[in-house]
Every structure is written in structure tokens, then in C-alpha cells.
Design an enzyme around this catalytic site. Structure first.
Site, mmCIF file in Angstrom:
data_model
loop_
_atom_site.group_PDB
_atom_site.id
_atom_site.type_symbol
_atom_site.label_atom_id
_atom_site.label_comp_id
_atom_site.label_asym_id
_atom_site.label_seq_id
_atom_site.Cartn_x
_atom_site.Cartn_y
_atom_site.Cartn_z
ATOM 1 N N LYS A 1 -5.963 -36.551 0.596
ATOM 2 C CA LYS A 1 -5.723 -36.028 -0.735
ATOM 3 C C LYS A 1 -6.401 -37.095 -1.817
ATOM 4 O O LYS A 1 -6.310 -36.917 -3.190
ATOM 5 C CB LYS A 1 -4.188 -35.939 -1.016
ATOM 6 C CG LYS A 1 -3.479 -35.044 -0.173
ATOM 7 C CD LYS A 1 -1.922 -34.971 -0.474
ATOM 8 C CE LYS A 1 -1.197 -34.306 0.501
ATOM 9 N NZ LYS A 1 -1.288 -32.929 0.712
ATOM 10 N N HIS B 1 8.912 -33.332 -0.666
ATOM 11 C CA HIS B 1 8.205 -32.767 0.408
ATOM 12 C C HIS B 1 8.897 -32.776 1.885
ATOM 13 O O HIS B 1 9.660 -33.716 2.074
ATOM 14 C CB HIS B 1 6.899 -33.334 0.436
ATOM 15 C CG HIS B 1 5.921 -32.601 1.466
ATOM 16 N ND1 HIS B 1 5.609 -32.878 2.866
ATOM 17 C CD2 HIS B 1 4.731 -31.714 1.297
ATOM 18 C CE1 HIS B 1 4.725 -32.186 3.363
ATOM 19 N NE2 HIS B 1 4.264 -31.542 2.459
ATOM 20 N N CYS C 1 5.787 -26.533 1.500
ATOM 21 C CA CYS C 1 6.491 -27.679 2.396
ATOM 22 C C CYS C 1 7.558 -27.972 1.635
ATOM 23 O O CYS C 1 7.791 -29.404 1.584
ATOM 24 C CB CYS C 1 5.654 -28.716 3.089
ATOM 25 S SG CYS C 1 4.298 -27.866 4.123
ATOM 26 N N GLN D 1 1.011 -37.511 -3.516
ATOM 27 C CA GLN D 1 0.202 -36.762 -4.690
ATOM 28 C C GLN D 1 -0.179 -37.678 -5.851
ATOM 29 O O GLN D 1 -0.793 -37.310 -6.717
ATOM 30 C CB GLN D 1 1.398 -35.677 -5.192
ATOM 31 C CG GLN D 1 1.575 -34.495 -4.235
ATOM 32 C CD GLN D 1 0.319 -33.685 -3.904
ATOM 33 O OE1 GLN D 1 -0.769 -33.770 -4.732
ATOM 34 N NE2 GLN D 1 0.342 -33.205 -2.486
ATOM 35 N N ASP E 1 6.961 -42.056 -1.737
ATOM 36 C CA ASP E 1 5.905 -41.294 -1.240
ATOM 37 C C ASP E 1 4.650 -40.906 -2.486
ATOM 38 O O ASP E 1 4.963 -40.231 -3.394
ATOM 39 C CB ASP E 1 6.657 -39.858 -0.929
ATOM 40 C CG ASP E 1 5.345 -38.654 -0.506
ATOM 41 O OD1 ASP E 1 4.265 -39.126 -0.377
ATOM 42 O OD2 ASP E 1 5.888 -37.715 -0.030
HETATM 43 N N1 PMP Z 1 4.323 -35.761 0.450
HETATM 44 C C1 PMP Z 1 3.978 -35.120 -0.447
HETATM 45 C C2 PMP Z 1 4.421 -34.997 -1.868
HETATM 46 C C3 PMP Z 1 2.799 -34.139 -0.080
HETATM 47 O O1 PMP Z 1 2.288 -33.317 -1.013
HETATM 48 C C4 PMP Z 1 2.132 -34.190 1.270
HETATM 49 C C5 PMP Z 1 1.233 -33.136 1.344
HETATM 50 N N2 PMP Z 1 1.378 -31.855 0.973
HETATM 51 C C6 PMP Z 1 2.931 -35.063 1.985
HETATM 52 C C7 PMP Z 1 3.767 -35.864 1.659
HETATM 53 C C8 PMP Z 1 2.283 -35.121 3.772
HETATM 54 O O2 PMP Z 1 0.954 -35.565 3.648
HETATM 55 P P1 PMP Z 1 0.074 -35.236 4.810
HETATM 56 O O3 PMP Z 1 0.320 -33.833 5.339
HETATM 57 O O4 PMP Z 1 -1.081 -35.689 4.740
HETATM 58 O O5 PMP Z 1 0.794 -36.437 5.955
#
Ligand code: PMP
Length: 427
Positions: free
Chosen positions: A246, A143, A384, A223, A220
Site C-alpha cells: 500500500k 478492518h 473487509c 492506510q 494499524d
Molecule cells: N488494515 C487496514 C486499515 C487495511 O486497509 C488493510 C488492507 N486493506 C489491512 C489492515 C490489511 O493489510 P494487508 O492485507 O496488506 O495485510
């Protein structure tokens, strides 16, 4: 045993059944007030859980109770309410520690979200310990949150960003990882679960190999935390990040786990109240962990809400949720593949919760809009993850992402409506 029967007849809504002997799906669904909402005269089918999850009554009530009965600033107060709020806030830290099986409470730092947690590591650990020529290893699956902070660091420090490629299956190329991981590698930062392909990444093996070569690891978990039981010590990650929203908790709160030894060696990132021991115009000394990394007033209610979300998940049991969702993910893949012209992106060895797809004659955004007319919420776009889109060779995908409250009936309904949308476009 739960069983989900797959029908090969693509347009029959009720031609299969889900028996949930050990999974209380009806009770769970009733816990989420929004799931009984009607959209455009249809019951909401919420399949955008990778973007954010819905909140159970237990979390909403914890937030309301805090603001109705306990609201006060934490740590600095001498009055009853402040003591109560502090207690609840610190109890939530303990719940997070137990949830991801960290060693001690002070290894849990509250942030605004996974994004901020990664930036904290890049800005604090990275600025202090990365030197020109050092290498930071990420992967094609990342991401933007796990790309851009490292790029910024590399730019500042003259370090080099290296990328583990992805195989056509959507799995990481582990042979390439072995080649790219060298004595020059100082940080390995990878996702545990892709928010596009749903690929489960073998982070344990990667952390072990990285540690053997002296590199620090960041996983990370944005997810993965909603779908899998997490044990950061067994995983061997030095840093682990996730977002409350999430995980059926509130927005605006995230977690950085870091091994105490590393966090202690790191300089503070944000300066301000709460993170100091003493301040004078000549010199400031810093507080111990975790306060050193929690400058200013945090989202107290949000952290308490995260604690309630964790209680909720622990009550159901992550193992049970994980087993149910694994079955549902497999079902969804099998069911979507029956839709003519639909192509699922990637077929990784292990996938959980997230399925991206394209439909031969319909743009992903149109898919999203058409399904929206039917009360179905999915996501369309680059998620993203623009470098991953380039690797997949598509500008965008439609993405269906599952939560603990989704059902096989909902998947069938989506498949049916997709089939219908395709016909509309072709006619
Ligand atoms: N890493 C991953 C794999 C994600 O899917 C996301 C959110 N879509 C993020 C990081 C970032 O999370 P946040 O926007 O809640 O900071």
C-alpha cells in the site's frame, strides 16, 4: 502554491485546473509505467489505492536488479552474493526505521503484511500476557485484520473484546473511548486511518491515555503510511504495523514496529531457521531481535523493494505528498457531492485519501462495473469491514481511494462518468 478550482458544472471535464508549482505531478506520473496503460481504449484511471498501490519504475528496477545481480539467501552465507543480499536487506530495515522514526533497527520486524504483523502481536504478546477477564479495546472503524486476531485471542484466553463506537460523522466517539478505557484494558488496537470512511483517528491522544492506564497500544498504519509522515515515538504507539504494497512497494512484505523492551519480553511466534541461537532436541535458545521474529527465509527481494519505495517517497517528501493529497481529498469530496443522488459515507473532522459513497439508484457493484467500462478502477463491497458496514447501515459501498499520482482531472472524469451511469440506470 498549488490550487485546485472546483467547478459547479458537473459535466465539464476540463473546466478546472490544477497548478502544481511545488508538486512534480507530471514527473511522478511518468515514474509509474502502468499509468500509461490503456484499458478498453481508455487511459487507466487508478483509484483503488487503498487496496493496493501501483509501483514506480524505481521499485520495479530494484526488484529486477536484485534478482538479476544479487539473488542469494541472507544471513547464513559466506559468499559475496549472500553478503550483498544481507547488506541490502539490512539497509532496508534501516530505511524503515528512519521512515517511521523508530528508535533502533531491531525494532523493525519484517512480516508478510499488516495482517501478519497484527497476528504476531496477538499470538506472541497476547498469548504471553493476556489473562481471563482482561479487556482488549478496538473500534468500529477496524478492518477485519484488526478484529479477528483479537477475537481469536479473546476466545483462547477468556478475555473480553470491547468496541469504541463511531459517531454518525465517521469519527470515533472519544467520550465513549474514555469510558471504555479502564484498568481492565490491556491492549488498545486502532487504525490510524479508516479504509472505508477515510477518517483520521486521533491515535496520539489514544496512545497517551492508554499508556497512562497501563495498556499496550497497537496502531494499524496500513492506510496511513502512504498518506502521512509517521513518527511512532511521537505517536507513542507500542506497536505499529503496515504493508509495503500500500506504500508503492511489493506485495508479500509488511512491517511490525514494536518497542524493543516489549519485543524482547515477548516469546517467538513462528519457529524455524534464523530465529534460533542454538537447537538441540532437549532445548532451543532463541536469537536476539529482530531475528527472533523472522523465522525462515523472508521475501528478500520484496524487502529490498520496500526500501526502494521508501527512498522514492522520501525523495518527493511525505509532507509534500500529504499536502497534495489533502487538497485532492477535499476536492474529490466536493466534486462527488455535485453528482446527483450520490451520498458520501461519513463526514469526519479530518479525512485523507479514502472516500466511500453510495448512489441512490445504482448498486455499488454496478457502479464499479460501469466505471470499469470507462477505464476507471475503484472498489465496491464491504472492504473487509463488515461491522462498519452494519454501523453505516449499508451492505456495501463504492470506494474511491487516492494515491500520490492522482489528479483533479481524474476526479472530474469519475464524477462525469458517475453522472452518466446514474442517467443510464434511470432511463
Ligand atoms: N488494515 C487496514 C486499515 C487495511 O486497509 C488493510 C488492507 N486493506 C489491512 C489492515 C490489511 O493489510 P494487508 O492485507 O496488506 O495485510
Amino acid at each position: 502554491m498549488m490550487s485546485i478550482k472546483i467547478t459547479t458544472e458537473p459535466v465539464i471535464e476540463t473546466a478546472y485546473s490544477v497548478s502544481t508549482n511545488s508538486y512534480p505531478i507530471d514527473t511522478i506520473r511518468k515514474d509509474f509505467p502502468i499509468l500509461s496503460t490503456e484499458l478498453r481504449g481508455r487511459k487507466l484511471v487508478y483509484l483503488d489505492n487503498a487496496a493496493t498501490t501501483q509501483k514506480p519504475r524505481q521499485v520495479i528496477e530494484a526488484l529486477t536488479a536484485y534478482y538479476e545481480k544479487e539473488n542469494a539467501n541472507i544471513h547464513r552465507g559466506v559468499h559475496y552474493l549472500s553478503e550483498q543480499a544481507t547488506l541490502k536487506y539490512e539497509q532496508a530495515r534501516h530505511k524503515v526505521k528512519e521512515f517511521i522514526k523508530a528508535g533502533v533497527n531491531c525494532e523493525i520486524i519484517f512480516t508478510k503484511g499488516a495482517t501478519e504483523s497484527i497476528n504476531l502481536v496477538a499470538q506472541s504478546y497476547g498469548r504471553a500476557f493476556i489473562r481471563p477477564g482482561d479487556e482488549i479495546l478496538i473500534s468500529t472503524l477496524e478492518h477485519h485484520s484488526n478484529i479477528v486476531p483479537w477475537q481469536m485471542l479473546c476466545q483462547e484466553k477468556g478475555a473480553v473484546l470491547r468496541v469504541i463506537p463511531m459517531l454518525d460523522s465517521g469519527d470515533l466517539d472519544m467520550e465513549a473511548f474514555d469510558r471504555l478505557l479502564t484498568a481492565k484494558t490491556k491492549i488498545v488496537a486502532v487504525t490510524q486511518l479508516s479504509n472505508v470512511t477515510g477518517t483520521l483517528v486521533p491515535v496520539r491522544e489514544m496512545c497517551r491515555k492508554a499508556r497512562d492506564l497501563g495498556a499496550v497500544t497497537l496502531v494499524d498504519g496500513a492506510q496511513s503510511t502512504p498518506h502521512l509522515p509517521i513518527d511512532v515515538q511521537e505517536m507513542g504507539a507500542d506497536f505499529f504495523v503496515f504493508s509495503a504494497h500500500k506504500l508503492y512497494g511489493p506485495t508479500g512484505v509488511g512491517v511490525l514496529y514494536g518497542r524493543a523492551e516489549l519485543l524482547e519480553a515477548m516469546p517467538p511466534w513462528l519457529g524455524g531457521g534464523n530465529m534460533i541461537r542454538s537447537v538441540s532436541f532437549e532445548k532451543t535458545t532463541y536469537a536476539d531481535l529482530p531475528d527472533k521474529f523472522e523465522a525462515g527465509t523472508p521475501d528478500i527481494g520484496g524487502v529490498i523493494g520496500l526500501g526502494a519505495a521508501i527512498d522514492y517517497l522520501q525523495d518527493i517528501g511525505l509532507e509534500r505528498i500529504s499536502q497534495y493529497e489533502e487538497m485532492l481529498t477535499d476536492y474529490a469530496c466536493a466534486r462527488l457531492e455535485l453528482v446527483e443522488g450520490l451520498q458520501i459515507q461519513g463526514s469526519p473532522r479530518a479525512r485523507r485519501g479514502v472516500i466511500s459513497f453510495t448512489l441512490d439508484c445504482v448498486h455499488p457493484h454496478d457502479i464499479g462495473q460501469l466505471l470499469d467500462q470507462d477505464g476507471i478502477a475503484i472498489r465496491a463491497g464491504h472492504h473487509c469491514a463488515q461491522p462498519l458496514m452494519q454501523r453505516l447501515g449499508v451492505p456495501a459501498t463504492a470506494r474511491l481511494s487516492l494515491g500520490l499520482y492522482n489528479t483533479a482531472e481524474e476526479i472530474d472524469y469519475v464524477a462525469l462518468r458517475l453522472q452518466h451511469s446514474r442517467k443510464l440506470f434511470l432511463s
